[in-house]
Design a protein around this motif. Structure first.
Motif, mmCIF file in Angstrom:
data_model
loop_
_atom_site.group_PDB
_atom_site.id
_atom_site.type_symbol
_atom_site.label_atom_id
_atom_site.label_comp_id
_atom_site.label_asym_id
_atom_site.label_seq_id
_atom_site.Cartn_x
_atom_site.Cartn_y
_atom_site.Cartn_z
ATOM 1 N N GLU A 14 3.684 -7.046 -6.743
ATOM 2 C CA GLU A 14 3.143 -5.944 -7.543
ATOM 3 C C GLU A 14 4.066 -5.612 -8.712
ATOM 4 O OE1 GLU A 14 0.722 -3.598 -3.987
ATOM 5 O OE2 GLU A 14 2.282 -2.589 -5.149
ATOM 6 N N SER A 72 -10.502 -8.279 -3.382
ATOM 7 C CA SER A 72 -10.111 -8.292 -4.792
ATOM 8 C C SER A 72 -11.268 -8.741 -5.677
ATOM 9 C CB SER A 72 -8.909 -9.211 -4.994
ATOM 10 O OG SER A 72 -8.546 -9.280 -6.352
ATOM 11 N N ASP A 107 8.826 -8.272 -5.184
ATOM 12 C CA ASP A 107 7.510 -7.730 -4.866
ATOM 13 C C ASP A 107 6.495 -8.231 -5.897
ATOM 14 O OD1 ASP A 107 6.283 -4.377 -4.153
ATOM 15 O OD2 ASP A 107 5.306 -6.315 -4.118
ATOM 16 N N ARG A 145 6.094 -7.735 -10.188
ATOM 17 C CA ARG A 145 5.948 -8.831 -11.161
ATOM 18 C C ARG A 145 4.662 -8.684 -11.964
ATOM 19 N NH1 ARG A 145 6.583 -15.281 -9.794
ATOM 20 N NH2 ARG A 145 6.262 -16.043 -11.918
ATOM 21 N N ASN A 146 3.544 -8.373 -11.288
ATOM 22 C CA ASN A 146 2.279 -8.177 -11.999
ATOM 23 C C ASN A 146 2.362 -7.009 -12.960
ATOM 24 O OD1 ASN A 146 1.188 -10.312 -10.600
ATOM 25 N ND2 ASN A 146 0.273 -9.041 -9.018
ATOM 26 N N SER A 147 3.033 -5.931 -12.532
ATOM 27 C CA SER A 147 3.173 -4.761 -13.403
ATOM 28 C C SER A 147 3.965 -5.109 -14.658
ATOM 29 C CB SER A 147 3.863 -3.624 -12.640
ATOM 30 O OG SER A 147 4.104 -2.526 -13.489
#
Length: 552
Positions: free
Chosen positions: A45, A330, A43, A47-49
């Motif tokens: 998200e 975004s 996911d 990875r970004n987290s």
């Protein structure tokens, strides 16, 4: 081969054929589900987290190192809490540990264990540093004034009662002690330590010629020197061990391993997509073979195939359109996070970032940063009388007119409601800041019509400034608070004017970088509890007072 196999299967009983067909369907379905699951990527998200958590952990570790450096140099006005970042760092480490199974390998887990070990070792070393730093800091603060006081004491009555030769020798010894101790604090060495120890022995030997009161002061100086001799090498050793803990290198390695692991997982998913495509091709061959024997079924499968292909194309088009919409949203959200939606000005969050950078530049250049807190007077009456549409138009006109009078490098922000803030850098003098305030006030008061309605507005402006290292040391919150207090002083003084905070620092003032000097300002901001005396305490640059002309 396939024909022979088909004939052999056809010779079986119906029940046996159904069982074989069921097993084949189950097997092919299981393979298809397995391949599909393995093609599901991580996911984005998550990875970004993970990356955001790593960035925040790096920032907290850097702040931790900066606090240690400030404690070492004694730049902080009060003793620093060197463990304030630890709860958040522990929380971030726990979150990163929870995401380790997603990496699918042992290298990231090894890097995480190394980081955990480095941070634990660093935490223990910092705890020891925090234990030894306060007495060393107190000794360094005590030493110079104590030596000066002792020298003053022996040059007075005590010096007259003691032999002149001893007084001169003690004065010379104290000078040498202070010089060598400060040198030792900067660059400790065994030779300097031996020299200071010898000087301390000389000072102690001369105590017999003086009174008990002078001896007590000499004992205090000797005790401070002993503390510096003991604590400085130990603190330097702890700092070297903290630097060698390698938390920053471990963080970089963990970040690289997370990134590499996620990329490896992505490559694995792409590989299984290839397997899934090949398997789908095999299934297609089987379908074509079955269609050769069952023409009608083949036509039906062809129709279904075309529909699926069309659906895939439609889905791809929708995905592309949705992706474009999400990217546009975004970008819009990013702008909304930094700007006010009504006026287009920067918001409080972006203002604090710009102010922090401005104070850092002022620290390096020894320049002045000015903050003007603007609160509109009469704006509530516009809202109540003509409605929020007219009020919004007034706010937009205020933003446009005031922005037009500022330099390109200056900033105008809206904090919310009818509150604005002007940020000026490299202000040469107090008069320059006052000139900008007059221009802003004049532009605001020039607004007399909104949406066809007559309006009358003014503003109360609080001005605060910070210069160089001293201003940067106070921080942006103190500067905002000074400007806010000055604005309320302008309100109490009758509105439609500006007040300069007494804490303001200008290039014409003498100050020592890095020290908080006790001084009496030329003017003071009136206390909020003493509004009746506001007019007597507002400085002479305030407009619209009983004996002043309107500004602008």
């Amino acid at each position: 081969m396939f024909t022979l196999l088909a004939r052999r299967v056809a010779s079986w009983s119906r029940r046996r054929r159904v069982l074989l067909a069921s097993l084949a369907v189950i097997f092919m379905s299981a393979v298809l589900v397995f391949l599909y699951i393995r093609t599901d990527a991580v996911d984005p998200e998550i990875r970004n987290s993970v990356m955001l958590n790593l960035r925040e952990l790096e920032k907290l570790d850097a702040e931790w190192d900066a606090n240690i450096l400030r404690a070492h140099t004694g730049r902080a006005a009060t003793p620093l809490d060197l463990s304030s970042q630890l709860p958040r760092m522990h929380d971030l480490m726990a979150r990163l540990g929870d995401t380790l199974p997603l990496t699918g390998g042992s290298t990231a887990q090894s890097a995480f264990a190394d980081l955990q070990e480095a941070l634990q070792g660093k935490e223990q070393l910092v705890a020891q540093f925090a234990k030894h730093n306060p007495p060393l800091r107190a000794a360094l603060l005590h030493m110079p004034p104590a030596v000066a006081d002792l020298k003053t004491e022996i040059s007075g009555i005590e010096g007259a009662l003691a032999p002149g030769r001893i007084v001169v020798r003690l004065d010379t010894t104290l000078n040498a002690l202070l010089t060598e101790t400060l040198r030792y604090n900067i660059a400790p060495s065994p030779a300097l330590a031996a020299r200071i120890d010898e000087i301390l022995g000389d000072v102690a030997a001369q105590q017999i010629a003086f009174s008990p009161a002078v001896n007590d002061k000499m004992d205090a100086v000797i005790a401070s020197s002993r503390v510096i001799l003991e604590k400085r090498p130990l603190e330097n050793l702890l700092e070297a061990q903290i630097a060698a803990a390698g938390s920053d290198a471990a963080l970089d390695r963990l970040e690289r391993e997370f990134d590499r692991s996620f990329e490896a997982v992505l490559l694995e998913r792409q590989r299984f997509r290839g397997y899934l495509f090949a398997y789908s091709a095999v299934l297609m061959v089987l379908l074509v073979y079955a269609g050769a024997r069952l023409r009608r079924s083949y036509r039906i499968i062809g129709v279904v195939n075309r529909r699926l292909q069309s659906a895939n194309e439609t889905l791809e088009q929708r995905v592309a359109e949705r992706t474009a919409e999400l990217e546009a949203q975004s970008r819009q959200l990013e702008r909304l996070a930094q700007h006010d939606s009504l006026t287009g000005l920067i918001n409080y969050r972006q203002l604090t970032r710009l102010l922090e950078r401005a104070l850092a530049r002022a620290d390096r250049r020894d320049s002045v940063v000015v903050l003007m807190f603007i609160d509109l007077d009469g704006f509530k009456a516009v809202n109540d009388t003509w409605g929020h549409a007219a009020g919004d138009l007034v706010l937009q006109m205020v933003a446009r007119k005031v922005q037009a009078k500022l330099r390109a490098e200056d900033a105008l922000a809206r904090l919310g409601g009818d509150e604005f803030v002007i940020l000026l850098e490299d202000v040469a003098s107090e008069a320059g800041a006052l000139r900008v305030a007059r221009l802003a006030l004049g532009e605001i008061e020039s607004i007399t019509e909104a949406d066809g309605h007559a309006v009358t507005i003014s503003a109360s402006i609080g001005i605060a400034s910070a210069r160089g290292q001293a201003g940067a040391g106070r921080g942006q919150e103190a500067l905002l608070a000074d400007a806010d207090k000055a604005m309320y002083a302008a309100k109490q003084a009758g509105k439609g004017r500006f007040v300069v905070s007494p804490q303001s620092q200008w290039l014409g003032q003498d100050h020592l970088p890095g020290l908080a000097l006790d001084h009496m300002p030329r003017d003071t901001v009136p206390d909020s509890t003493a509004s009746g005396a506001a007019d007597t305490t507002v400085r002479s640059t305030v407009s619209n007072t009983a004996d002043a002309d309107p500004i602008g």
